[in-house]
Design a protein around this motif. Sequence first.
Motif, PDB file in Angstrom:
ATOM      1  N   MET A 147     -23.760  30.057  34.884  1.00 46.75           N
ATOM      2  CA  MET A 147     -23.518  31.489  34.868  1.00 46.75           C
ATOM      3  C   MET A 147     -22.132  31.756  35.450  1.00 46.75           C
ATOM      4  O   MET A 147     -21.755  31.164  36.459  1.00 46.75           O
ATOM      5  CB  MET A 147     -24.562  32.242  35.683  1.00 46.75           C
ATOM      6  CG  MET A 147     -25.976  32.069  35.190  1.00 46.75           C
ATOM      7  SD  MET A 147     -26.260  32.840  33.583  1.00 46.75           S
ATOM      8  CE  MET A 147     -28.043  32.693  33.484  1.00 46.75           C
ATOM      9  N   LEU A 148     -21.393  32.648  34.818  1.00 46.31           N
ATOM     10  CA  LEU A 148     -20.029  32.951  35.239  1.00 46.31           C
ATOM     11  C   LEU A 148     -19.843  34.443  35.441  1.00 46.31           C
ATOM     12  O   LEU A 148     -20.255  35.249  34.605  1.00 46.31           O
ATOM     13  CB  LEU A 148     -19.040  32.461  34.171  1.00 46.31           C
ATOM     14  CG  LEU A 148     -17.578  32.914  34.313  1.00 46.31           C
ATOM     15  CD1 LEU A 148     -16.920  32.226  35.509  1.00 46.31           C
ATOM     16  CD2 LEU A 148     -16.805  32.628  33.030  1.00 46.31           C
ATOM     17  N   VAL A 149     -19.204  34.805  36.545  1.00 48.61           N
ATOM     18  CA  VAL A 149     -18.786  36.184  36.760  1.00 48.61           C
ATOM     19  C   VAL A 149     -17.361  36.154  37.299  1.00 48.61           C
ATOM     20  O   VAL A 149     -17.025  35.322  38.146  1.00 48.61           O
ATOM     21  CB  VAL A 149     -19.736  36.935  37.731  1.00 48.61           C
ATOM     22  CG1 VAL A 149     -19.802  36.251  39.078  1.00 48.61           C
ATOM     23  CG2 VAL A 149     -19.314  38.394  37.890  1.00 48.61           C
ATOM     24  N   VAL A 150     -16.507  37.034  36.755  1.00 49.38           N
ATOM     25  CA  VAL A 150     -15.095  37.079  37.138  1.00 49.38           C
ATOM     26  C   VAL A 150     -14.792  38.488  37.648  1.00 49.38           C
ATOM     27  O   VAL A 150     -14.372  39.366  36.892  1.00 49.38           O
ATOM     28  CB  VAL A 150     -14.180  36.716  35.949  1.00 49.38           C
ATOM     29  CG1 VAL A 150     -12.727  36.590  36.408  1.00 49.38           C
ATOM     30  CG2 VAL A 150     -14.634  35.425  35.286  1.00 49.38           C
ATOM     31  N   PRO A 151     -15.011  38.743  38.937  1.00 51.65           N
ATOM     32  CA  PRO A 151     -14.872  40.111  39.459  1.00 51.65           C
ATOM     33  C   PRO A 151     -13.434  40.622  39.524  1.00 51.65           C
ATOM     34  O   PRO A 151     -13.209  41.824  39.516  1.00 51.65           O
ATOM     35  CB  PRO A 151     -15.476  40.024  40.859  1.00 51.65           C
ATOM     36  CG  PRO A 151     -15.349  38.591  41.234  1.00 51.65           C
ATOM     37  CD  PRO A 151     -15.510  37.817  39.961  1.00 51.65           C
ATOM     38  N   ASN A 152     -12.466  39.698  39.586  1.00 54.62           N
ATOM     39  CA  ASN A 152     -11.060  40.118  39.587  1.00 54.62           C
ATOM     40  C   ASN A 152     -10.189  38.998  39.039  1.00 54.62           C
ATOM     41  O   ASN A 152     -10.682  37.901  38.762  1.00 54.62           O
ATOM     42  CB  ASN A 152     -10.615  40.577  40.981  1.00 54.62           C
ATOM     43  CG  ASN A 152     -10.754  39.483  42.020  1.00 54.62           C
ATOM     44  OD1 ASN A 152     -10.121  38.435  41.935  1.00 54.62           O
ATOM     45  ND2 ASN A 152     -11.601  39.723  43.025  1.00 54.62           N
ATOM     46  N   ARG A 153      -8.918  39.263  38.881  1.00 55.25           N
ATOM     47  CA  ARG A 153      -8.002  38.286  38.271  1.00 55.25           C
ATOM     48  C   ARG A 153      -7.841  37.020  39.102  1.00 55.25           C
ATOM     49  O   ARG A 153      -7.406  35.992  38.592  1.00 55.25           O
ATOM     50  CB  ARG A 153      -6.629  38.913  38.057  1.00 55.25           C
ATOM     51  CG  ARG A 153      -6.597  40.011  37.018  1.00 55.25           C
ATOM     52  CD  ARG A 153      -5.190  40.575  36.889  1.00 55.25           C
ATOM     53  NE  ARG A 153      -5.133  41.642  35.890  1.00 55.25           N
ATOM     54  CZ  ARG A 153      -4.039  42.336  35.608  1.00 55.25           C
ATOM     55  NH1 ARG A 153      -2.908  42.064  36.248  1.00 55.25           N
ATOM     56  NH2 ARG A 153      -4.068  43.290  34.691  1.00 55.25           N
ATOM     57  N   PHE A 154      -8.200  37.079  40.355  1.00 51.48           N
ATOM     58  CA  PHE A 154      -7.949  35.983  41.289  1.00 51.48           C
ATOM     59  C   PHE A 154      -9.200  35.201  41.660  1.00 51.48           C
ATOM     60  O   PHE A 154      -9.103  34.211  42.386  1.00 51.48           O
ATOM     61  CB  PHE A 154      -7.327  36.535  42.581  1.00 51.48           C
ATOM     62  CG  PHE A 154      -6.145  37.436  42.352  1.00 51.48           C
ATOM     63  CD1 PHE A 154      -4.856  36.927  42.328  1.00 51.48           C
ATOM     64  CD2 PHE A 154      -6.319  38.800  42.148  1.00 51.48           C
ATOM     65  CE1 PHE A 154      -3.761  37.754  42.122  1.00 51.48           C
ATOM     66  CE2 PHE A 154      -5.227  39.638  41.935  1.00 51.48           C
ATOM     67  CZ  PHE A 154      -3.945  39.113  41.912  1.00 51.48           C
ATOM     68  N   THR A 155     -10.368  35.625  41.173  1.00 51.94           N
ATOM     69  CA  THR A 155     -11.628  35.075  41.662  1.00 51.94           C
ATOM     70  C   THR A 155     -12.646  34.909  40.545  1.00 51.94           C
ATOM     71  O   THR A 155     -12.771  35.772  39.670  1.00 51.94           O
ATOM     72  CB  THR A 155     -12.250  35.997  42.729  1.00 51.94           C
ATOM     73  OG1 THR A 155     -11.271  36.329  43.716  1.00 51.94           O
ATOM     74  CG2 THR A 155     -13.454  35.348  43.393  1.00 51.94           C
ATOM     75  N   ALA A 156     -13.381  33.798  40.595  1.00 47.86           N
ATOM     76  CA  ALA A 156     -14.521  33.606  39.703  1.00 47.86           C
ATOM     77  C   ALA A 156     -15.623  32.897  40.472  1.00 47.86           C
ATOM     78  O   ALA A 156     -15.349  32.061  41.347  1.00 47.86           O
ATOM     79  CB  ALA A 156     -14.136  32.790  38.474  1.00 47.86           C
ATOM     80  N   TYR A 157     -16.866  33.235  40.149  1.00 44.10           N
ATOM     81  CA  TYR A 157     -18.015  32.566  40.738  1.00 44.10           C
ATOM     82  C   TYR A 157     -18.805  31.915  39.607  1.00 44.10           C
ATOM     83  O   TYR A 157     -19.040  32.526  38.570  1.00 44.10           O
ATOM     84  CB  TYR A 157     -18.903  33.551  41.486  1.00 44.10           C
ATOM     85  CG  TYR A 157     -18.207  34.251  42.636  1.00 44.10           C
ATOM     86  CD1 TYR A 157     -17.849  33.549  43.788  1.00 44.10           C
ATOM     87  CD2 TYR A 157     -17.908  35.607  42.565  1.00 44.10           C
ATOM     88  CE1 TYR A 157     -17.204  34.189  44.840  1.00 44.10           C
ATOM     89  CE2 TYR A 157     -17.266  36.247  43.609  1.00 44.10           C
ATOM     90  CZ  TYR A 157     -16.921  35.544  44.748  1.00 44.10           C
ATOM     91  OH  TYR A 157     -16.279  36.175  45.783  1.00 44.10           O
ATOM     92  N   VAL A 158     -19.215  30.671  39.850  1.00 49.65           N
ATOM     93  CA  VAL A 158     -19.955  29.903  38.855  1.00 49.65           C
ATOM     94  C   VAL A 158     -21.265  29.444  39.482  1.00 49.65           C
ATOM     95  O   VAL A 158     -21.268  28.778  40.527  1.00 49.65           O
ATOM     96  CB  VAL A 158     -19.148  28.687  38.361  1.00 49.65           C
ATOM     97  CG1 VAL A 158     -19.856  28.017  37.194  1.00 49.65           C
ATOM     98  CG2 VAL A 158     -17.735  29.106  37.961  1.00 49.65           C
TER      99      VAL A 158
END
Length: 205
Positions: A147-158
């Motif tokens: 699962m991937l979420v990219v809340p801002n241009r500098f950060t992603a959570y996997v």
Amino acid sequence: MLDVGCSKILAAVFLLALSCNLFAADAPPADSWRVILEPKSMHREVTWEIPGAGRTVIAPVELEGDQYRFPSRKTWDESHFAPADIQRRGAIMAAADLATLKPNYHRDRKQVIQYAELTSDRPIVCSAVLAPKFLDLFRDTLGDKVMLVVPNRFTAYVFPVLASNYQDYYPMVLDAFDSSTWPISVEVFELSDKGMRTVGVYQSP
């Protein structure tokens, strides 16, 4: 809390871009262009939809220093673009961006990995997540589906899909979105060898 609204449409993000043209003969240097995730609410003049996504789109950009320049519709329409260029250049630059990032794995008290965090002080994470081999980076740690979420241009959570409690991390995701000068989205995508599908959106309870 994750408000799940599953979409049955599977799509590889890069295939959305490949159906469009990008570079003219007098285009800037190849390494100045990216294909990135961008919030739909910004209403950029040139974007491509992600099937099933309501808040996130794909956009071509020119990177000048650490600033993005989005092409206008007029400039876009007046240029002669080649689909092969966006495939080659976009993939190369996304892979180059990904190569500069190192996942930071967060574990529980039993040392079981809960999620991976990708961060940069440059706005390239929203490009790196579109690298063709992005999923390969996590196969040995999170599995063949994430699962991937990219809340801002500098950060992603996997997050891993199996035995995952990724829904519980909504405070972290929402804070990364709300506190950023350049937020992207709190939509969650499932990535696998079949491609990408939208599975929901983080919301406060």
